[in-house]
Design an enzyme around this catalytic site. Structure first.
Site, PDB file in Angstrom:
ATOM      1  N   GLY A 130       0.823  -1.206   0.000  1.00 47.04           N
ATOM      2  CA  GLY A 130       0.000   0.000   0.000  1.00 47.04           C
ATOM      3  C   GLY A 130       0.853   1.251   0.000  1.00 47.04           C
ATOM      4  O   GLY A 130       1.103   1.856   1.049  1.00 47.04           O
ATOM      5  N   SER A 132       0.907   3.720  -3.245  1.00 46.88           N
ATOM      6  CA  SER A 132       0.316   4.787  -4.069  1.00 46.88           C
ATOM      7  C   SER A 132      -1.038   5.246  -3.540  1.00 46.88           C
ATOM      8  O   SER A 132      -1.817   4.458  -3.000  1.00 46.88           O
ATOM      9  CB  SER A 132       0.130   4.295  -5.498  1.00 46.88           C
ATOM     10  OG  SER A 132       1.338   3.781  -5.978  1.00 46.88           O
ATOM     11  N   SER A 164      -2.110  -3.667  -5.989  1.00 43.21           N
ATOM     12  CA  SER A 164      -2.220  -4.972  -6.663  1.00 43.21           C
ATOM     13  C   SER A 164      -2.563  -6.045  -5.642  1.00 43.21           C
ATOM     14  O   SER A 164      -1.908  -6.162  -4.600  1.00 43.21           O
ATOM     15  CB  SER A 164      -0.893  -5.352  -7.326  1.00 43.21           C
ATOM     16  OG  SER A 164      -0.474  -4.368  -8.221  1.00 43.21           O
ATOM     17  N   GLU A 249      12.352  -4.511  -5.417  1.00 42.67           N
ATOM     18  CA  GLU A 249      11.537  -4.748  -6.595  1.00 42.67           C
ATOM     19  C   GLU A 249      12.349  -4.554  -7.883  1.00 42.67           C
ATOM     20  O   GLU A 249      12.360  -5.399  -8.755  1.00 42.67           O
ATOM     21  CB  GLU A 249      10.331  -3.801  -6.587  1.00 42.67           C
ATOM     22  CG  GLU A 249       9.368  -4.084  -7.727  1.00 42.67           C
ATOM     23  CD  GLU A 249       8.059  -3.306  -7.628  1.00 42.67           C
ATOM     24  OE1 GLU A 249       8.034  -2.265  -6.968  1.00 42.67           O
ATOM     25  OE2 GLU A 249       7.076  -3.768  -8.221  1.00 42.67           O
ATOM     26  N   SER A 376       7.663   4.956 -13.218  1.00 42.67           N
ATOM     27  CA  SER A 376       7.302   5.094 -14.635  1.00 42.67           C
ATOM     28  C   SER A 376       8.548   5.366 -15.489  1.00 42.67           C
ATOM     29  O   SER A 376       9.605   5.757 -14.980  1.00 42.67           O
ATOM     30  CB  SER A 376       6.318   6.256 -14.800  1.00 42.67           C
ATOM     31  OG  SER A 376       6.989   7.475 -14.537  1.00 42.67           O
ATOM     32  N   GLU A 378       9.128   7.777 -17.414  1.00 40.59           N
ATOM     33  CA  GLU A 378       9.577   9.181 -17.309  1.00 40.59           C
ATOM     34  C   GLU A 378      10.457   9.347 -16.068  1.00 40.59           C
ATOM     35  O   GLU A 378      11.497  10.016 -16.127  1.00 40.59           O
ATOM     36  CB  GLU A 378       8.371  10.130 -17.235  1.00 40.59           C
ATOM     37  CG  GLU A 378       7.575  10.270 -18.522  1.00 40.59           C
ATOM     38  CD  GLU A 378       6.615   9.096 -18.755  1.00 40.59           C
ATOM     39  OE1 GLU A 378       6.456   8.257 -17.835  1.00 40.59           O
ATOM     40  OE2 GLU A 378       6.032   9.021 -19.849  1.00 40.59           O
TER      41      GLU A 378
HETATM   42  C1  LIG Z   1       0.262  -2.663 -13.096  1.00 39.07           C
HETATM   43  C2  LIG Z   1       0.467  -1.745 -11.910  1.00 39.07           C
HETATM   44  C3  LIG Z   1       0.597  -2.276 -10.647  1.00 39.07           C
HETATM   45  C4  LIG Z   1       0.755  -1.425  -9.542  1.00 39.07           C
HETATM   46  N1  LIG Z   1       0.821  -1.992  -8.287  1.00 39.07           N
HETATM   47  C5  LIG Z   1       0.936  -1.184  -7.219  1.00 39.07           C
HETATM   48  C6  LIG Z   1       0.943  -1.726  -5.897  1.00 39.07           C
HETATM   49  O1  LIG Z   1       0.826  -2.941  -5.703  1.00 39.07           O
HETATM   50  N2  LIG Z   1       1.026  -0.871  -4.842  1.00 39.07           N
HETATM   51  C7  LIG Z   1       1.152   0.466  -5.009  1.00 39.07           C
HETATM   52  O2  LIG Z   1       1.253   1.177  -4.015  1.00 39.07           O
HETATM   53  N3  LIG Z   1       1.146   1.033  -6.244  1.00 39.07           N
HETATM   54  C8  LIG Z   1       1.023   0.237  -7.346  1.00 39.07           C
HETATM   55  N4  LIG Z   1       0.986   0.784  -8.609  1.00 39.07           N
HETATM   56  C9  LIG Z   1       1.006   2.232  -8.747  1.00 39.07           C
HETATM   57  C10 LIG Z   1       2.294   2.780  -9.310  1.00 39.07           C
HETATM   58  O3  LIG Z   1       3.322   2.725  -8.356  1.00 39.07           O
HETATM   59  C11 LIG Z   1       1.997   4.210  -9.762  1.00 39.07           C
HETATM   60  O4  LIG Z   1       1.040   4.139 -10.804  1.00 39.07           O
HETATM   61  C12 LIG Z   1       3.233   4.912 -10.242  1.00 39.07           C
HETATM   62  O5  LIG Z   1       4.111   5.179  -9.177  1.00 39.07           O
HETATM   63  C13 LIG Z   1       2.881   6.251 -10.943  1.00 39.07           C
HETATM   64  O6  LIG Z   1       2.085   7.021 -10.108  1.00 39.07           O
HETATM   65  P1  LIG Z   1       0.707   7.651 -10.620  1.00 39.07           P
HETATM   66  O7  LIG Z   1      -0.084   6.568 -11.285  1.00 39.07           O
HETATM   67  O8  LIG Z   1       0.094   8.362  -9.474  1.00 39.07           O
HETATM   68  O9  LIG Z   1       1.096   8.669 -11.749  1.00 39.07           O
HETATM   69  P2  LIG Z   1       1.715  10.132 -11.523  1.00 39.07           P
HETATM   70  O10 LIG Z   1       2.842  10.055 -10.566  1.00 39.07           O
HETATM   71  O11 LIG Z   1       0.620  11.076 -11.239  1.00 39.07           O
HETATM   72  O12 LIG Z   1       2.295  10.409 -12.961  1.00 39.07           O
HETATM   73  C14 LIG Z   1       1.460  10.745 -14.080  1.00 39.07           C
HETATM   74  C15 LIG Z   1       2.355  10.919 -15.291  1.00 39.07           C
HETATM   75  O13 LIG Z   1       3.287  11.997 -15.053  1.00 39.07           O
HETATM   76  C16 LIG Z   1       4.616  11.526 -15.189  1.00 39.07           C
HETATM   77  N5  LIG Z   1       5.467  12.167 -14.168  1.00 39.07           N
HETATM   78  C17 LIG Z   1       5.217  12.241 -12.838  1.00 39.07           C
HETATM   79  N6  LIG Z   1       6.214  12.890 -12.209  1.00 39.07           N
HETATM   80  C18 LIG Z   1       7.112  13.226 -13.161  1.00 39.07           C
HETATM   81  C19 LIG Z   1       8.362  13.901 -13.133  1.00 39.07           C
HETATM   82  N7  LIG Z   1       8.912  14.338 -11.996  1.00 39.07           N
HETATM   83  N8  LIG Z   1       9.019  14.057 -14.315  1.00 39.07           N
HETATM   84  C20 LIG Z   1       8.501  13.591 -15.482  1.00 39.07           C
HETATM   85  N9  LIG Z   1       7.312  12.955 -15.564  1.00 39.07           N
HETATM   86  C21 LIG Z   1       6.631  12.765 -14.425  1.00 39.07           C
HETATM   87  C22 LIG Z   1       4.544  10.030 -14.954  1.00 39.07           C
HETATM   88  O14 LIG Z   1       5.598   9.345 -15.573  1.00 39.07           O
HETATM   89  C23 LIG Z   1       3.209   9.692 -15.584  1.00 39.07           C
HETATM   90  O15 LIG Z   1       3.347   9.566 -16.978  1.00 39.07           O
HETATM   91  C24 LIG Z   1       0.823  -0.029  -9.725  1.00 39.07           C
HETATM   92  C25 LIG Z   1       0.724   0.505 -11.009  1.00 39.07           C
HETATM   93  C26 LIG Z   1       0.529  -0.341 -12.087  1.00 39.07           C
HETATM   94  C27 LIG Z   1       0.406   0.274 -13.469  1.00 39.07           C
END
Ligand SMILES: Cc1cc2nc3c(=O)[nH]c(=O)nc-3n(C[C@H](O)[C@H](O)[C@H](O)COP(=O)(O)OP(=O)(O)OC[C@H]3O[C@@H](n4cnc5c(N)ncnc54)[C@H](O)[C@@H]3O)c2cc1C
Length: 393
Positions: A130, A132, A164, A249, A376, A378
């Site tokens: 837990g 995000s 997840s 990880e 991600s 990025e």
């Molecule tokens: C298949 C999958 C499984 C997951 N499992 C888990 C889990 O088990 N537990 C958990 O806690 N989380 C989990 N996540 C969440 C994952 O960790 C987040 O989706 C990830 O950290 C991105 O955060 P966000 O989705 O809030 O996007 P944001 O952080 O809001 O980003 C949105 C966009 O902006 C870009 N961006 C953000 N900051 C910057 C920067 N500084 N410079 C350039 N670009 C930037 C990102 O690359 C992205 O394209 C999972 C995600 C996926 C897709």
């Protein structure tokens, strides 16, 4: 270039392959009861984890009492490679085995190790991670789920997202804010929360492929009370754990990506000659070009991965490691799109409920998750720019 391992490593490989042949779950057993989320441990998976643990093949690099055999990093690499090639998942709860259990072993109390980490290793419990939240993903330090210490209990309120396997997990390794006054990295702690605790609501998020088996969830926590002894490590020391957890990880991600990329490109190339014939000549050249680029991606990923790994084993730093996650996850996405364009999908049944292998177009959609989770692309590029290339922010 010809890569080879020493005799001792090859003997280790043979020992593992012989054990695997005797002990692996059969393809029929796995197909009869598939894992439907990343914290679902079907009967065969629990028994498989236990066999791996008892034989010291669960985490070969760890000591025997923790499911290992004190193997070196090269042996561990060979082990992971053979397991991936055999098509047997090491676990159906990757967050549990890969992140949560090692983090509890690193930071937890003896009781937490006994009650939470060891049951994961033996396939008796599963865990979700837990981290995000709606307002805290890449910028995890902004998380706002609050945990308030109240005597011998901790009271938690907030929301997680993209968790997840939260719909199947026994407990959550939950990152919470315990000091809202401190700078944001310094007020975070980790608490172990049993998912059956009153006040927790899990809402699965249907995904584009296999919507009937969601793996991602929203988790709402409303006045969730857990005993104070569920605090992992020191109060307000969660940031170190966040970095440690993600290092666990990221450290394991590249090899399985490389092996599956190689298997995928081999499968596509086997079908390519006949499939290319069916395309119009102008289209054929473009698609063929793409397949060659994917074959190069796959070979380059293997070389980069080994090169970085060899540097690390010799005690050096390995900038290659920083590239692997973004490179392999994007290479998988490119290959899935090219395979879909080649037209080898015999059915296009997005969201099908059949227990069939996913089609390439489904895999293309799913592949986007790989370029987001665990940092991600990025964010990976930012890390490469700042930490590897030394570019200014
Ligand atoms: C298949 C999958 C499984 C997951 N499992 C888990 C889990 O088990 N537990 C958990 O806690 N989380 C989990 N996540 C969440 C994952 O960790 C987040 O989706 C990830 O950290 C991105 O955060 P966000 O989705 O809030 O996007 P944001 O952080 O809001 O980003 C949105 C966009 O902006 C870009 N961006 C953000 N900051 C910057 C920067 N500084 N410079 C350039 N670009 C930037 C990102 O690359 C992205 O394209 C999972 C995600 C996926 C897709």
């Amino acid at each position: 270039m010809k890569l080879s391992f020493g005799d001792e490593v090859e003997a280790f490989r043979q020992e593992f392959l012989a054990w695997l042949a005797e002990n692996r779950p059969s393809a029929e057993e796995m197909a009869a009861e598939p894992a439907i989320s990343s914290a679902h441990v079907p009967g065969w998976a629990g028994r498989w984890a236990r066999r791996l643990f008892d034989a010291g093949w669960l985490v070969p690099g760890w000591p025997t009492e923790r499911g290992g055999r004190n193997a070196g990093p090269v042996e561990t690499l060979v082990y992971l490679e053979e397991l991936t090639k055999a098509g047997v998942p090491r676990t159906t709860n990757p967050q549990g085995l890969g992140i949560v259990a090692p983090s509890i072993l690193d930071y937890g109390s003896e009781e937490q190790i006994r009650d939470y980490a060891m049951p994961i290793l033996r396939g008796e419990k599963s865990a979700c991670l837990g981290m995000s939240e709606p307002g805290a993903g890449s910028d995890l330090a902004s998380l706002s789920t609050r945990a308030v210490l109240d005597g011998d209990r901790i009271v938690i309120d907030g929301q997680k997202v993209w968790t997840s396997g939260a719909n199947d997990a026994d407990f959550c390794f939950l990152f919470c804010r315990t000091n809202p006054e401190a700078p944001k990295h310094k007020g975070i702690s980790v608490v172990l929360v049993d998912m059956a605790t009153p006040g927790i609501t899990v809402r699965p998020l249907a995904e584009i492929a296999k919507p009937e088996h969601p793996d991602l969830n929203e988790v709402f926590l409303s006045e969730v009370v857990v005993p104070r002894e569920n605090l992992v490590g020191k109060l307000n020391d969660g940031w170190a754990m966040a970095n440690g957890s993600l290092a666990h990880e990221r450290g394991m991600v590249w090899l399985s990506f490389v092996v599956t990329l190689e298997e995928d490109i081999a499968a596509v190339l086997a079908e390519a000659p006949a499939a290319l014939e069916r395309l119009a000549p102008a289209e054929r050249a473009v698609v063929a070009d793409g397949l060659v680029a994917s074959a190069i991606d796959s070979a380059a990923a293997r070389c980069l991965g080994y090169r970085g790994f060899a540097k690390l084993v010799r005690g050096g730093s390995a900038p290659e490691q920083a590239l692997m996650k973004a490179y392999t996850s994007e290479a998988k996405r490119r290959l899935a799109r090219r395979a879909a364009e080649l037209g080898t999908d015999h059915t296009v049944d997005i969201g099908s409920t059949a227990a069939s292998d996913p089609t390439w177009i489904e895999r293309y959609f799913v592949s986007f998750g790989g370029t987001i989770s665990a940092g991600s692309s990025e964010i990976q590029r930012n890390i490469i720019a700042e930490k590897v290339l030394g570019l200014p922010r």
